[in-house]
Motif scaffolding. Structure first.
Motif, PDB file in Angstrom:
ATOM      1  N   GLN A  57     -40.751   9.762   0.308  1.00 46.59           N
ATOM      2  CA  GLN A  57     -40.031  10.800   1.045  1.00 46.59           C
ATOM      3  C   GLN A  57     -40.573  10.931   2.461  1.00 46.59           C
ATOM      4  N   ASN A  58     -41.890  10.904   2.595  1.00 48.65           N
ATOM      5  CA  ASN A  58     -42.534  10.974   3.905  1.00 48.65           C
ATOM      6  C   ASN A  58     -42.153   9.763   4.749  1.00 48.65           C
ATOM      7  N   ALA A  59     -42.182   8.579   4.128  1.00 49.36           N
ATOM      8  CA  ALA A  59     -41.830   7.350   4.849  1.00 49.36           C
ATOM      9  C   ALA A  59     -40.381   7.390   5.315  1.00 49.36           C
ATOM     10  N   ALA A  60     -39.480   7.854   4.454  1.00 50.08           N
ATOM     11  CA  ALA A  60     -38.065   7.939   4.820  1.00 50.08           C
ATOM     12  C   ALA A  60     -37.855   8.908   5.979  1.00 50.08           C
ATOM     13  N   ALA A  61     -38.578  10.017   5.969  1.00 54.25           N
ATOM     14  CA  ALA A  61     -38.452  11.005   7.048  1.00 54.25           C
ATOM     15  C   ALA A  61     -38.870  10.402   8.385  1.00 54.25           C
ATOM     16  N   ARG A  62     -39.927   9.576   8.375  1.00 53.51           N
ATOM     17  CA  ARG A  62     -40.382   8.933   9.610  1.00 53.51           C
ATOM     18  C   ARG A  62     -39.382   7.899  10.118  1.00 53.51           C
ATOM     19  N   LEU A  63     -38.540   7.406   9.199  1.00 53.91           N
ATOM     20  CA  LEU A  63     -37.470   6.480   9.578  1.00 53.91           C
ATOM     21  C   LEU A  63     -36.169   7.222   9.871  1.00 53.91           C
ATOM     22  N   GLN A  64     -36.196   8.551   9.691  1.00 56.55           N
ATOM     23  CA  GLN A  64     -35.055   9.438   9.926  1.00 56.55           C
ATOM     24  C   GLN A  64     -33.902   9.178   8.964  1.00 56.55           C
ATOM     25  N   ALA A  65     -34.206   8.598   7.807  1.00 51.25           N
ATOM     26  CA  ALA A  65     -33.193   8.366   6.789  1.00 51.25           C
ATOM     27  C   ALA A  65     -32.987   9.624   5.951  1.00 51.25           C
ATOM     28  N   HIS A  66     -31.817   9.739   5.339  1.00 48.15           N
ATOM     29  CA  HIS A  66     -31.538  10.836   4.409  1.00 48.15           C
ATOM     30  C   HIS A  66     -32.168  10.495   3.061  1.00 48.15           C
ATOM     31  N   PHE A  67     -32.920  11.429   2.490  1.00 45.59           N
ATOM     32  CA  PHE A  67     -33.646  11.174   1.240  1.00 45.59           C
ATOM     33  C   PHE A  67     -33.317  12.283   0.249  1.00 45.59           C
ATOM     34  N   SER A  68     -32.871  11.886  -0.952  1.00 45.39           N
ATOM     35  CA  SER A  68     -32.547  12.849  -2.002  1.00 45.39           C
ATOM     36  C   SER A  68     -33.333  12.505  -3.259  1.00 45.39           C
TER      37      SER A  68
END
Length: 294
Positions: A57-68
């Motif tokens: 989740q943290n990695a996805a946020a740094r890539l600005q991706a949507h994470f569910s």
């Protein structure tokens, strides 16, 4: 381009090195990640997780991706919907990457076979946990500044039931790292790797040591009178390590004073939190590669 990661075998040597270098570039702020704001990532975990799901989740946020995060306990699988139908319905919603964890060892191959979107195995039974092994390799790689050939790692604990151990046993020797397994007889699987029931013997030759959690939830029979009995022989302690300059790894969660004693967790040699930190950057590099068309 990689679209599915089920096992470390799905990556070749040069691809793994590229992931390590990209992760380090993120760590050292030497690279700007691809913006994945148009990508949708979903975590489908049938087993509990703290570090792994938060790391993704943290990695996805740094890539600005949507994470569910998909709540399996409240899903229609409890009403009798098949797992295959659940996967197809999720995929139909336009998800670009599905990350799963499941208690069956065969689950990841099954998911990968039936999914058309990108897929990452975040733990399947006792078989495989590829991103954990990759971040373990990154931790060792950075500690020894890339010089891995001839290093020896002692893996200590419930090896028979550990997907982390299985993934590392496949991955680490490909980079010239020797492995010695340390466990009581009932925690050792049939293996061709050197093994011992003596922690002291292994520590004499090890350059790295990795502790594992005793996975009592996977034991069909009680194998020790208590975990304290196990710890008497196999807990990593300052007294056992003495003054050796040797990094201590553990995939977590750590059973304090069973796997590793409290004092050693606070010791500079302990790399457990470094593993957690590097795991975010490794997973950034992996998801960027899978979704960024690079």
């Amino acid at each position: 381009m990689l679209t599915q990661l089920v096992h470390t075998r799905d990556l070749n040597h040069s691809e793994i090195l590229a992931l390590l270098h990209r992760a380090n570039a993120f760590l050292r702020q030497e690279a700007v990640p691809i913006n994945l704001a148009h990508k949708h990532i979903l975590a489908l975990f049938f087993e509990n997780s703290t570090r792994t799901i938060a790391s993704f989740q943290n990695a996805a946020a740094r890539l600005q991706a949507h994470f569910s995060v998909f709540n399996v306990q409240k899903s229609s699988t409890s009403k009798g919907e098949t797992l295959l139908d659940t996967l197809h319905n999720i995929e139909a919603m336009g998800v670009d990457l599905i990350i799963t964890r499941h208690h069956h060892s065969s689950s990841a191959r099954y998911f990968a076979k039936h999914l058309e979107c990108a897929f990452i195995n975040a733990g399947s039974g006792t078989l495989s946990h590829p991103t954990q092994a990759l971040l373990d390799l990154l931790t060792i790689y950075n500690h020894f500044e890339g010089t891995l050939e001839g290093k020896t790692i002692a893996i200590v604990g419930d090896i028979k039931n550990s997907r982390v151990a299985n993934s590392n046993l496949e991955l680490l020797p490909r980079f010239g790292i020797k492995v010695i397994l340390v466990a009581p007889p009932h925690f050792l699987p049939p293996t061709s790797y050197p093994s011992t029931h003596s922690l002291a013997e292994a520590l004499e030759v090890a350059d790295v040591v990795m502790g594992l959690r005793t996975q009592t939830e996977r034991h069909s029979l009680q194998t020790y009178g208590s975990l304290k009995d196990y710890a008497k022989d196999f807990c990593l302690t300052r007294a056992r390590l003495k003054n050796r300059s040797i990094p201590i790894l553990h995939p977590g969660p750590v059973h304090r004073n069973i796997d590793i004693e409290d004092a050693l967790l606070d010791d500079p040699r302990c790399q457990v939190l470094e593993q957690v930190k590097l795991g975010v950057f490794l997973r950034m590099a992996l998801m960027e590669w899978m979704l960024g068309n690079t």
